[in-house]
Design a protein around this motif. Structure first.
Motif, mmCIF file in Angstrom:
data_model
loop_
_atom_site.group_PDB
_atom_site.id
_atom_site.type_symbol
_atom_site.label_atom_id
_atom_site.label_comp_id
_atom_site.label_asym_id
_atom_site.label_seq_id
_atom_site.Cartn_x
_atom_site.Cartn_y
_atom_site.Cartn_z
ATOM 1 N N TYR A 14 -6.613 -0.404 -6.196
ATOM 2 C CA TYR A 14 -6.450 0.923 -6.811
ATOM 3 C C TYR A 14 -6.993 0.992 -8.243
ATOM 4 O O TYR A 14 -6.895 2.038 -8.875
ATOM 5 C CB TYR A 14 -4.974 1.350 -6.776
ATOM 6 C CG TYR A 14 -4.545 1.773 -5.384
ATOM 7 C CD1 TYR A 14 -4.572 3.113 -4.993
ATOM 8 C CD2 TYR A 14 -4.142 0.824 -4.444
ATOM 9 C CE1 TYR A 14 -4.196 3.490 -3.714
ATOM 10 C CE2 TYR A 14 -3.765 1.199 -3.159
ATOM 11 C CZ TYR A 14 -3.796 2.540 -2.806
ATOM 12 O OH TYR A 14 -3.433 2.923 -1.527
ATOM 13 N N LEU A 56 -1.345 6.074 -7.374
ATOM 14 C CA LEU A 56 -2.140 5.288 -8.316
ATOM 15 C C LEU A 56 -3.614 5.692 -8.274
ATOM 16 O O LEU A 56 -4.183 5.908 -7.213
ATOM 17 C CB LEU A 56 -2.012 3.798 -8.005
ATOM 18 C CG LEU A 56 -0.630 3.165 -8.198
ATOM 19 C CD1 LEU A 56 -0.682 1.670 -7.916
ATOM 20 C CD2 LEU A 56 -0.085 3.427 -9.593
ATOM 21 N N CYS A 69 1.869 1.901 -3.551
ATOM 22 C CA CYS A 69 0.747 2.429 -4.338
ATOM 23 C C CYS A 69 0.480 3.896 -4.012
ATOM 24 O O CYS A 69 0.190 4.704 -4.908
ATOM 25 C CB CYS A 69 -0.509 1.603 -4.084
ATOM 26 S SG CYS A 69 -0.418 -0.100 -4.718
ATOM 27 N N LEU A 72 0.164 0.439 -14.843
ATOM 28 C CA LEU A 72 1.327 0.239 -13.990
ATOM 29 C C LEU A 72 2.189 -0.880 -14.552
ATOM 30 O O LEU A 72 1.692 -1.982 -14.828
ATOM 31 C CB LEU A 72 0.891 -0.115 -12.563
ATOM 32 C CG LEU A 72 1.992 -0.608 -11.605
ATOM 33 C CD1 LEU A 72 2.972 0.521 -11.278
ATOM 34 C CD2 LEU A 72 1.384 -1.178 -10.317
ATOM 35 N N CYS A 132 -2.380 -3.553 -15.007
ATOM 36 C CA CYS A 132 -0.999 -3.874 -14.656
ATOM 37 C C CYS A 132 -0.339 -4.782 -15.679
ATOM 38 O O CYS A 132 -0.974 -5.687 -16.237
ATOM 39 C CB CYS A 132 -0.949 -4.559 -13.290
ATOM 40 S SG CYS A 132 -1.611 -3.569 -11.928
ATOM 41 N N ASP A 140 0.825 -1.208 0.000
ATOM 42 C CA ASP A 140 0.000 0.000 0.000
ATOM 43 C C ASP A 140 0.858 1.255 0.000
ATOM 44 O O ASP A 140 0.510 2.260 -0.638
ATOM 45 C CB ASP A 140 -0.944 -0.004 1.206
ATOM 46 C CG ASP A 140 -2.097 0.966 1.037
ATOM 47 O OD1 ASP A 140 -2.954 0.714 0.158
ATOM 48 O OD2 ASP A 140 -2.131 1.992 1.737
ATOM 49 N N ALA A 174 -2.401 -3.780 -6.479
ATOM 50 C CA ALA A 174 -2.724 -2.515 -7.146
ATOM 51 C C ALA A 174 -3.988 -2.646 -7.984
ATOM 52 O O ALA A 174 -4.825 -1.727 -8.019
ATOM 53 C CB ALA A 174 -1.552 -2.077 -8.021
#
Length: 382
Positions: free
Chosen positions: A189, A165, A160, A171, A193, A157, A185
């Motif tokens: 978020y 994010l 992130c 990402l 990815c 966290d 993530a």
């Protein structure tokens, strides 16, 4: 810091003459056949000559053979490294290894997959038993954590939040491991990815466990990357890049970052620029590995990326490694038949020697934040 101790049947003290190592170890308050948890219990007298002759390799290999034991191996290495006994090592002993690292690119594209095959592909079940639920194989963040699970979640966290994010962002995770960051993530978020790894076992694990999340994983070397991303993270991978490729790594990051993008670089680091990789670690644990110094990272980013923040929480790796070691010992009976006693001694030596090294502040853990832009800044998160 809680320390490791092993239960063992006491062995009679060997009859021997006083040795050079009695004096050297004495400077670190370590006695041969002493009665304290960090004292070395010698089982084969000839091992002392081998340690003097071969230093780190001799120390590790004689331990792997069972020539000596220490009830609290982490405390042994903490004292050894705090005493800075390197002055007993003649500089010429490392000359060949230093020259080799400057003449040969030990982390070339041709060698890139070796560490994946030899270390990260040991077995997903083995790593699942040692690590947290998401198989996060990097330093946890223990600021408010009480358990390994909490520390690793806090670290993910923290990354992130440092990257800022937001839903809809892309990402890239260079060296994504078993997908701990990309899965976290994506779940928390709302980002898309992409992960790259040199480990087939890690790649297969991510595809099997996170098929319902917006995650794509590739088995490839980072130098082949060319897509564009809002954010880039690299967690525990830069240690495999090598000083000859630091600049190339930063060029890849710069090439793949969108304007106003951010890079988070999470890496173990060394205190001295020109020190060499520990030969035992390189031979048995991380082939071709090389820790960067802060100066080397700064040089690599020079005129490519802007350092916005640098966060050192190396002391947290001590606690992380001790937690991994507890899990390793607890679950070892499941794997003893598969890996054998020599692997057991090698692995506990690896975990506990590294814990002692971080405790002694011999090595560090850094999180760097780099921006693509040359103006402005980012908010610091801790």
């Amino acid at each position: 810091m809680e320390s490791e101790q092993q239960s063992a049947v006491p062995t009679p003290a060997l009859s021997r003459n006083r040795h050079l190592l009695d004096e050297v170890l004495g400077e670190a308050d370590i006695r041969i056949n002493g009665d304290r948890p960090w004292d070395l219990q010698l089982h084969r007298a000839e091992a002392l000559d081998e340690i003097v002759a071969r230093h780190s390799l001799g120390l590790g290999e004689t331990y792997m053979r069972g020539d000596w034991d220490v009830p609290a191996l982490d405390q042994f290495f903490y004292r050894l490294l705090r005493a800075d006994l390197t002055r007993h090592i003649k500089p010429w002993r490392h000359a060949g290894r230093i020259l080799r690292s400057y003449l040969i690119n030990l982390q070339s594209r041709g060698r890139a997959f070796e560490v994946g095959e030899r270390h990260y592909d040991l077995g997903n079940e083995f790593y699942s038993a040692m690590l947290d639920r998401r198989l996060t194989y990097s330093c946890g963040y223990w600021r408010e954590a009480e358990t390994l699970e909490q520390a690793q979640t806090a670290k993910l966290d923290l990354i992130c939040r440092k990257l800022g994010l937001k839903p809809g962002m892309r990402l890239l995770d260079i060296g994504c491991g078993w997908g701990s960051l990309v899965s976290y993530a994506a779940e928390h978020y709302g980002v898309e990815c992409v992960g790259v790894t040199v480990s087939k076992a890690q790649c297969d694990y991510i595809r099997e466990h996170y098929e319902d999340l917006p995650i794509t994983v590739h088995l490839q070397d980072y130098r082949s990357l060319s897509q564009s991303f809002d954010r880039i993270a690299s967690v525990g991978m830069f240690e495999h890049v090598g000083h000859k490729n630091h600049r190339a790594f930063m060029r890849v990051a710069r090439r793949c970052l969108k304007r106003d993008g951010l890079l988070l670089l999470h890496t173990i680091g060394k205190n001295q620029r020109r020190s060499t990789t520990d030969p035992w670690i390189e031979k048995y644990i991380f082939p071709n590995g090389e820790l960067p110094s802060a100066g080397q990272i700064g040089d690599a980013a020079n005129n490519l990326l802007v350092c916005e923040d640098l966060h050192n929480f190396g002391s947290d790796y001590d606690r992380t490694l001790m937690a991994w070691h507890r899990n390793f010992e607890e679950h070892w009976p499941r794997f003893a038949g598969q890996y054998g006693q020599r692997f057991y001694r090698m692995w506990r030596y690896y975990l506990l020697s590294c814990a002692g090294a971080f405790r002694a502040r011999h090595i560090q853990l850094w999180q760097w934040i780099f921006s693509e832009r040359l103006e402005g800044g980012v908010q610091r998160v801790s």
